[in-house]
Scaffold this motif. Sequence first.
Motif, PDB file in Angstrom:
ATOM      1  N   ALA A   1     136.928  37.358  76.721  1.00 36.69           N
ATOM      2  CA  ALA A   1     138.140  36.787  76.106  1.00 36.69           C
ATOM      3  C   ALA A   1     138.921  35.956  77.117  1.00 36.69           C
ATOM      4  O   ALA A   1     139.338  34.822  76.824  1.00 36.69           O
ATOM      5  N   TYR A   2     139.110  36.506  78.308  1.00 35.19           N
ATOM      6  CA  TYR A   2     139.957  35.806  79.276  1.00 35.19           C
ATOM      7  C   TYR A   2     139.270  34.615  79.923  1.00 35.19           C
ATOM      8  O   TYR A   2     139.946  33.673  80.354  1.00 35.19           O
ATOM      9  N   TYR A   3     137.940  34.616  79.989  1.00 40.65           N
ATOM     10  CA  TYR A   3     137.317  33.386  80.491  1.00 40.65           C
ATOM     11  C   TYR A   3     137.674  32.226  79.561  1.00 40.65           C
ATOM     12  O   TYR A   3     138.048  31.144  80.012  1.00 40.65           O
ATOM     13  N   GLN A   4     137.580  32.471  78.256  1.00 39.76           N
ATOM     14  CA  GLN A   4     137.913  31.422  77.287  1.00 39.76           C
ATOM     15  C   GLN A   4     139.386  31.011  77.409  1.00 39.76           C
ATOM     16  O   GLN A   4     139.715  29.824  77.395  1.00 39.76           O
ATOM     17  N   LEU A   5     140.282  31.997  77.538  1.00 38.40           N
ATOM     18  CA  LEU A   5     141.711  31.705  77.628  1.00 38.40           C
ATOM     19  C   LEU A   5     142.061  30.961  78.915  1.00 38.40           C
ATOM     20  O   LEU A   5     142.858  30.013  78.904  1.00 38.40           O
ATOM     21  N   LEU A   6     141.494  31.382  80.023  1.00 39.83           N
ATOM     22  CA  LEU A   6     141.804  30.734  81.295  1.00 39.83           C
ATOM     23  C   LEU A   6     141.275  29.304  81.330  1.00 39.83           C
ATOM     24  O   LEU A   6     141.897  28.407  81.905  1.00 39.83           O
ATOM     25  N   TYR A   7     140.125  29.093  80.711  1.00 42.32           N
ATOM     26  CA  TYR A   7     139.520  27.765  80.712  1.00 42.32           C
ATOM     27  C   TYR A   7     140.271  26.806  79.792  1.00 42.32           C
ATOM     28  O   TYR A   7     140.556  25.667  80.165  1.00 42.32           O
ATOM     29  N   THR A   8     140.599  27.272  78.599  1.00 42.84           N
ATOM     30  CA  THR A   8     141.194  26.380  77.602  1.00 42.84           C
ATOM     31  C   THR A   8     142.718  26.328  77.692  1.00 42.84           C
ATOM     32  O   THR A   8     143.312  25.252  77.789  1.00 42.84           O
ATOM     33  N   ARG A   9     143.341  27.493  77.690  1.00 46.84           N
ATOM     34  CA  ARG A   9     144.804  27.531  77.681  1.00 46.84           C
ATOM     35  C   ARG A   9     145.403  27.223  79.050  1.00 46.84           C
ATOM     36  O   ARG A   9     146.368  26.475  79.170  1.00 46.84           O
ATOM     37  N   GLU A  10     144.818  27.805  80.086  1.00 49.84           N
ATOM     38  CA  GLU A  10     145.363  27.649  81.436  1.00 49.84           C
ATOM     39  C   GLU A  10     144.715  26.501  82.207  1.00 49.84           C
ATOM     40  O   GLU A  10     145.149  26.179  83.317  1.00 49.84           O
ATOM     41  N   GLN A  11     143.654  25.922  81.647  1.00 46.12           N
ATOM     42  CA  GLN A  11     142.963  24.786  82.265  1.00 46.12           C
ATOM     43  C   GLN A  11     142.442  25.104  83.671  1.00 46.12           C
ATOM     44  O   GLN A  11     142.457  24.252  84.571  1.00 46.12           O
TER      45      GLN A  11
ATOM     46  N   ARG B   1     139.497  26.077  86.412  1.00 46.21           N
ATOM     47  CA  ARG B   1     138.091  25.762  86.658  1.00 46.21           C
ATOM     48  C   ARG B   1     137.616  26.524  87.888  1.00 46.21           C
ATOM     49  O   ARG B   1     138.424  27.052  88.659  1.00 46.21           O
ATOM     50  N   LYS B   2     136.312  26.599  88.086  1.00 50.98           N
ATOM     51  CA  LYS B   2     135.806  27.335  89.239  1.00 50.98           C
ATOM     52  C   LYS B   2     136.111  26.576  90.529  1.00 50.98           C
ATOM     53  O   LYS B   2     136.170  25.337  90.511  1.00 50.98           O
ATOM     54  N   PRO B   3     136.373  27.261  91.622  1.00 50.04           N
ATOM     55  CA  PRO B   3     136.260  28.719  91.771  1.00 50.04           C
ATOM     56  C   PRO B   3     137.509  29.501  91.346  1.00 50.04           C
ATOM     57  O   PRO B   3     137.452  30.715  91.209  1.00 50.04           O
ATOM     58  N   GLU B   4     138.633  28.806  91.147  1.00 52.30           N
ATOM     59  CA  GLU B   4     139.888  29.516  90.869  1.00 52.30           C
ATOM     60  C   GLU B   4     139.813  30.374  89.612  1.00 52.30           C
ATOM     61  O   GLU B   4     140.400  31.462  89.557  1.00 52.30           O
ATOM     62  N   ILE B   5     139.086  29.912  88.601  1.00 46.21           N
ATOM     63  CA  ILE B   5     139.023  30.675  87.355  1.00 46.21           C
ATOM     64  C   ILE B   5     138.454  32.072  87.584  1.00 46.21           C
ATOM     65  O   ILE B   5     138.804  33.021  86.874  1.00 46.21           O
TER      66      ILE B   5
END
Length: 232
Positions: free
Chosen positions: A60-70, A72-76
């Motif tokens: 769930a949070y990978y999707q939220l961090l990628y889309t909502r919080e924008q 990207r790796k490595p920070e994600i």
Amino acid sequence: MQPTNLRLVELSEQLLLFVKTKKETQPIEKEIFNLSTDILKDGLSDDNAKKTFWINIYNAYYQLLYTREQKRKPEIFTAKLIPIANTHFSLDDVEHGILRKYSWKYGLGYVKNIFASSLIKKLAVETIDYRIHFALNCGAKSCPPIAFYRYEKINEQLEKVTRSFLLAETEIDQVKKQIYTSKILGWFKGDFGGKKGIKNILGNLFNQNLKDYTISFKEYNWEAQMENFLTE
């Protein structure tokens, strides 16, 4: 040992469902954040509960961090942006700290993280289950698809996704006695029991004796593929 708090695992599944259906997730996130660490630790009282909760949370949070919080790796993976039980976790905390029992991310499954916090150690699984690697989705094309994991079916579900992923990602050259399989098994080979363990796992899957075969790990495709939910 206290019984598993089913509300916890239900919250994780509900959060993932709301992410998929693009419903407002903030109320669920707030409820999860307002949990006490004792409720989290005691309520996830066995490994099946821990795997169910944390796999759903990760996906769930990978999707939220990628889309909502924008992000990207490595920070994600490394930023502590997941609010749970009045604490903030990173995706790495969830995967390598809790689900891989505080293994060092780059230790190939053989080295523990000596800097793991006491909380991570309390929340971690008792036994590493290599099947979790085929349940976690990090938004790349080579990742396994996302399923909704349920406490009462977690073993059955993990068996299913492991079998499906490995059958799709593994090729065996009978003439050259060569195995080609996912890079995931190479990155975390210690979780699988080393090369011998990998051969045993794949041998059982393909009903072959692969003892004398050599293994090559395929290149990982990091191209983004978000919302790759399994059709159930």
